[in-house]
Design an enzyme around this catalytic site. Structure first.
Site, PDB file in Angstrom:
ATOM      1  N   ASP A 159     -35.658   3.834  20.963  1.00 56.38           N
ATOM      2  CA  ASP A 159     -35.420   2.233  20.021  1.00 56.38           C
ATOM      3  C   ASP A 159     -34.826   1.960  18.254  1.00 56.38           C
ATOM      4  OD1 ASP A 159     -33.672   1.677  22.424  1.00 56.38           O
ATOM      5  OD2 ASP A 159     -34.122   0.415  23.500  1.00 56.38           O
TER       6      ASP A 159
ATOM      7  N   CYS B 297     -24.563   1.455  25.758  1.00 55.95           N
ATOM      8  CA  CYS B 297     -24.326   1.871  24.491  1.00 55.95           C
ATOM      9  C   CYS B 297     -24.474   3.490  24.603  1.00 55.95           C
ATOM     10  CB  CYS B 297     -25.833   2.093  24.197  1.00 55.95           C
ATOM     11  SG  CYS B 297     -25.871   0.583  22.396  1.00 55.95           S
TER      12      CYS B 297
ATOM     13  N   ARG C 100     -24.646  -7.584  20.496  1.00 57.59           N
ATOM     14  CA  ARG C 100     -26.032  -6.963  21.807  1.00 57.59           C
ATOM     15  C   ARG C 100     -27.496  -6.975  22.096  1.00 57.59           C
ATOM     16  NH1 ARG C 100     -25.004  -1.210  23.884  1.00 57.59           N
ATOM     17  NH2 ARG C 100     -26.633  -2.460  24.924  1.00 57.59           N
TER      18      ARG C 100
ATOM     19  N   LYS D 116     -35.221  -8.106  24.038  1.00 48.87           N
ATOM     20  CA  LYS D 116     -34.013  -8.228  24.888  1.00 48.87           C
ATOM     21  C   LYS D 116     -34.162  -7.085  26.224  1.00 48.87           C
ATOM     22  CE  LYS D 116     -31.503  -4.559  23.924  1.00 48.87           C
ATOM     23  NZ  LYS D 116     -30.452  -3.896  24.926  1.00 48.87           N
ATOM     24  N   ASN D 117     -34.729  -6.275  26.087  1.00 47.93           N
ATOM     25  CA  ASN D 117     -35.305  -5.324  27.399  1.00 47.93           C
ATOM     26  C   ASN D 117     -36.265  -6.340  28.589  1.00 47.93           C
ATOM     27  OD1 ASN D 117     -33.481  -4.147  26.728  1.00 47.93           O
ATOM     28  ND2 ASN D 117     -35.053  -1.974  25.484  1.00 47.93           N
TER      29      ASN D 117
ATOM     30  N   ARG E  63     -26.014   8.647  30.595  1.00 51.87           N
ATOM     31  CA  ARG E  63     -26.614   8.053  30.985  1.00 51.87           C
ATOM     32  C   ARG E  63     -26.586   7.717  32.421  1.00 51.87           C
ATOM     33  NH1 ARG E  63     -28.504   2.964  26.644  1.00 51.87           N
ATOM     34  NH2 ARG E  63     -30.242   2.916  27.637  1.00 51.87           N
TER      35      ARG E  63
ATOM     36  N   ILE F 247     -27.233   8.126  36.457  1.00 54.91           N
ATOM     37  CA  ILE F 247     -28.891   6.851  37.342  1.00 54.91           C
ATOM     38  C   ILE F 247     -29.822   7.274  38.847  1.00 54.91           C
ATOM     39  CG2 ILE F 247     -27.991   4.253  36.731  1.00 54.91           C
ATOM     40  CD1 ILE F 247     -26.128   4.417  39.239  1.00 54.91           C
ATOM     41  N   ASP F 248     -29.114   8.716  38.438  1.00 56.56           N
ATOM     42  CA  ASP F 248     -29.957   9.003  40.439  1.00 56.56           C
ATOM     43  C   ASP F 248     -31.337   8.844  40.568  1.00 56.56           C
ATOM     44  OD1 ASP F 248     -29.703  10.742  37.073  1.00 56.56           O
ATOM     45  OD2 ASP F 248     -30.635  11.572  38.611  1.00 56.56           O
TER      46      ASP F 248
HETATM   47  C1  UD1 Z   1     -34.479   1.715  28.874  1.00 58.59           C
HETATM   48  C2  UD1 Z   1     -33.931   0.630  27.804  1.00 58.59           C
HETATM   49  C3  UD1 Z   1     -33.561   1.276  26.335  1.00 58.59           C
HETATM   50  C4  UD1 Z   1     -34.226   2.604  26.053  1.00 58.59           C
HETATM   51  C5  UD1 Z   1     -34.689   3.140  27.125  1.00 58.59           C
HETATM   52  C6  UD1 Z   1     -35.767   4.726  27.348  1.00 58.59           C
HETATM   53  C7  UD1 Z   1     -33.266  -1.450  28.814  1.00 58.59           C
HETATM   54  C8  UD1 Z   1     -32.177  -2.600  28.736  1.00 58.59           C
HETATM   55  N1  UD1 Z   1     -33.025  -0.137  27.677  1.00 58.59           N
HETATM   56  O1  UD1 Z   1     -32.986   1.960  29.118  1.00 58.59           O
HETATM   57  O2  UD1 Z   1     -33.096   0.331  25.447  1.00 58.59           O
HETATM   58  O3  UD1 Z   1     -33.868   2.895  25.246  1.00 58.59           O
HETATM   59  O4  UD1 Z   1     -35.138   2.466  28.078  1.00 58.59           O
HETATM   60  O5  UD1 Z   1     -37.254   3.635  26.220  1.00 58.59           O
HETATM   61  O6  UD1 Z   1     -34.692  -1.752  29.055  1.00 58.59           O
HETATM   62  N2  UD1 Z   1     -32.156   9.147  33.475  1.00 58.59           N
HETATM   63  C9  UD1 Z   1     -31.902   9.849  34.292  1.00 58.59           C
HETATM   64  N3  UD1 Z   1     -32.089   9.797  35.704  1.00 58.59           N
HETATM   65  C10 UD1 Z   1     -31.759   8.039  35.885  1.00 58.59           C
HETATM   66  C11 UD1 Z   1     -32.319   7.399  34.242  1.00 58.59           C
HETATM   67  C12 UD1 Z   1     -32.786   7.651  33.253  1.00 58.59           C
HETATM   68  O7  UD1 Z   1     -32.120  11.264  33.994  1.00 58.59           O
HETATM   69  O8  UD1 Z   1     -31.692   7.592  36.854  1.00 58.59           O
HETATM   70  C13 UD1 Z   1     -33.332   9.624  32.184  1.00 58.59           C
HETATM   71  C14 UD1 Z   1     -32.156   9.306  30.474  1.00 58.59           C
HETATM   72  O9  UD1 Z   1     -30.441   9.986  30.540  1.00 58.59           O
HETATM   73  C15 UD1 Z   1     -32.926   9.620  30.112  1.00 58.59           C
HETATM   74  C16 UD1 Z   1     -34.427   9.149  30.311  1.00 58.59           C
HETATM   75  O10 UD1 Z   1     -34.145   8.776  31.972  1.00 58.59           O
HETATM   76  O11 UD1 Z   1     -32.811  10.792  29.531  1.00 58.59           O
HETATM   77  C17 UD1 Z   1     -35.302   7.571  29.162  1.00 58.59           C
HETATM   78  O12 UD1 Z   1     -34.150   6.658  30.360  1.00 58.59           O
HETATM   79  P1  UD1 Z   1     -34.463   5.169  31.001  1.00 58.59           P
HETATM   80  O13 UD1 Z   1     -35.851   4.894  30.692  1.00 58.59           O
HETATM   81  O14 UD1 Z   1     -33.914   5.258  32.405  1.00 58.59           O
HETATM   82  O15 UD1 Z   1     -33.666   4.093  29.714  1.00 58.59           O
HETATM   83  P2  UD1 Z   1     -32.514   2.651  30.156  1.00 58.59           P
HETATM   84  O16 UD1 Z   1     -33.436   1.861  31.386  1.00 58.59           O
HETATM   85  O17 UD1 Z   1     -31.494   3.828  30.547  1.00 58.59           O
END
Ligand code: UD1
Length: 416
Positions: free
Chosen positions: A305, A116, A397, A22-23, A121, A123-124
């Site tokens: 996951d 989820c 999903r 999926k990812n 979560r 996106i900074d």
């Molecule tokens: C991806 C996966 C998700 C998996 C996760 C961690 C996809 C579609 N989803 O999610 O299934 O659980 O990796 O392996 O690929 N963070 C920040 N700021 C940001 C981005 C992330 O603080 O801008 C933090 C998050 O809150 C979290 C950590 O970084 O604590 C990891 O998140 P991230 O690796 O970004 O997960 P996703 O890419 O959303």
């Protein structure tokens, strides 16, 4: 909405073939608009998140066709840089489209993403990286508006090895005039898959799988036919299921190396694992033993996951297990549902203490998120008696219709 009805207590016997991750598929779909030529992806699972992503692409003006597991994207008619509000709210990966839209159109607009509900979560890191590339990022009324007219290569240090931010920035850099360097990158196999996909389209990306990725800008990318890596989380879910329910289960089309953190733990539960040539067989008899400690970590650590599924396994194992969640803070919501089935789990902050019980009993439970929902399916399959799992759109999903798949290996499951 829908629900699954499961009569538990049977072993898992036979084999299941794992489809594309999926990812990976979601990211490659986002990357498919980097070329106006045709992109063909094989082995795409028929799951909710992929359907949402295809809707997003259609609304941007792409022609998308799906024939069984093959998805074709023709983005020659791409006419919009605004990621449609409704589908994007449902899917966190829609934010990954910022990078590819900026590369293709120099503009991108999205709503704050969904996905989820497993904790904050942010996106900074995505947005900070884009700003370092010289992209103007406006954040107003829940929208993110990006202008990449003046973007140029940069040397960027990510605050955390975020999977999504690493992927987004790789896509944002492919056409910049010079070499961009991304540091403290995520090392997940899906990042390597994105690099391979981009390079198969003519990009010059190096280093994925390590912490420094370099992207040398090219003028254009061309069409490609590509098969994404198999889904290590789906494979891991059924491997854990085989240990919980007992039986002999072969998983076809897996890359055992991608599951090494799980495969290092499972034998402690007293099962036998035979990895070979793209498949693994798990053989398990009797009650599993508790695995004393599991702590989620960035790859190659234990994946967040698979944490909920591991918690479900520990709930029926002999002994006490401690599970520590280091990635997403509120990811123990399904533990409450497991307790309705007789599990003994105490959660405090990011730590769960699981005291294994000899048996779970069938109950009515609610899927609260994708992986938590999967853990309830495993628990219901292992439990004695009948369970009903509500709100299965969360499970849809990321997993194809389980009422079609799991009966192949002996699970009594129906969808209503
Ligand atoms: C991806 C996966 C998700 C998996 C996760 C961690 C996809 C579609 N989803 O999610 O299934 O659980 O990796 O392996 O690929 N963070 C920040 N700021 C940001 C981005 C992330 O603080 O801008 C933090 C998050 O809150 C979290 C950590 O970084 O604590 C990891 O998140 P991230 O690796 O970004 O997960 P996703 O890419 O959303």
């Amino acid at each position: 909405m829908g629900k699954y009805i499961i009569e538990g207590g049977r072993g898992l016997y036979g084999s299941l073939t794992i489809k594309g991750a999926k990812n990976s598929v979601l990211t490659l779909l986002a990357a498919s608009i980097l070329t106006p030529e045709k992109v063909v992806l094989h082995g795409c699972p028929d799951i909710g998140d992929v359907a949402v992503m295809l809707r997003i692409l259609r609304k941007l003006g792409c022609k998308v066709e799906r024939t069984d597991d093959i998805v074709e994207i023709d983005s020659s008619g791409l006419h919009s840089y605004k990621i449609a509000c409704d589908p994007a709210k449902e899917l966190r990966s829609s934010v990954f489209m910022l990078g590819s839209l900026l590369s293709r159109l120099k503009r991108a607009k999205a709503v704050y993403p969904g996905g989820c509900d497993i904790g904050l979560r942010p996106i900074d890191i995505h947005l900070a990286g884009l700003r370092e590339l010289g992209v103007t990022v406006g954040e107003r009324h829940g929208h993110i508006d990006c202008d990449g007219t003046n973007a140029e290569p940069a040397d960027i240090m990510l605050d955390l090895p975020s999977v999504g931010a690493t992927e987004n920035l790789m896509m944002a850099c492919v056409f910049l005039n010079g070499v961009s360097i991304l540091r403290n990158c995520a090392k997940e196999p899906e990042i390597v898959d994105l690099q391979n996909f981009l390079n198969a389209m003519g990009a010059k990306v190096r280093g994925a799988g390590g912490s420094v990725i370099t992207v040398e800008g090219v003028k254009r990318l061309h069409g490609v036919e590509y098969t994404p890596i198999p889904d290590r989380i789906v494979a891991g879910t059924w491997a854990i299921g085989a240990v919980m329910c007992g039986g002999k289960l072969t998983l076809e089309n897996v890359i055992p190396e991608h599951l090494s953190s799980l495969l290092a733990k499972l034998p402690k539960s007293s099962c036998k694992i035979y990895p070979r040539d793209g498949k693994i067989t798990i053989e398990s008899k009797g009650r599993p033993r508790a695995v004393p400690k599991t702590e989620t970590m960035y790859y190659p650590g234990f994946p967040t996951d698979l944490q909920a599924q591991m918690t479900a396994l520990q709930s029926v194992s002999d002994g006490t297990a401690v599970i520590v969640e280091n990635i997403f803070e509120t990811r123990f919501r399904s533990a409450v549902e497991l307790c309705k089935m007789g599990a003994n789990i105490t959660v405090s902050g990011n730590t769960a203490v699981v005291r294994g019980v000899p048996e779970l009993y069938g109950s009515r439970v609610v899927a609260t998120d994708l992986r938590g929902g999967a853990s309830l399916v495993l628990a219901a399959a292992a439990a004695s008696g009948r369970s009903e799992i509500d709100e299965i759109h969360h499970i849809d999903r990321g997993y194809e219709d389980l009422a079609a798949i799991l009966p192949q290996v002996g699970v009594d499951i129906k969808r209503e």
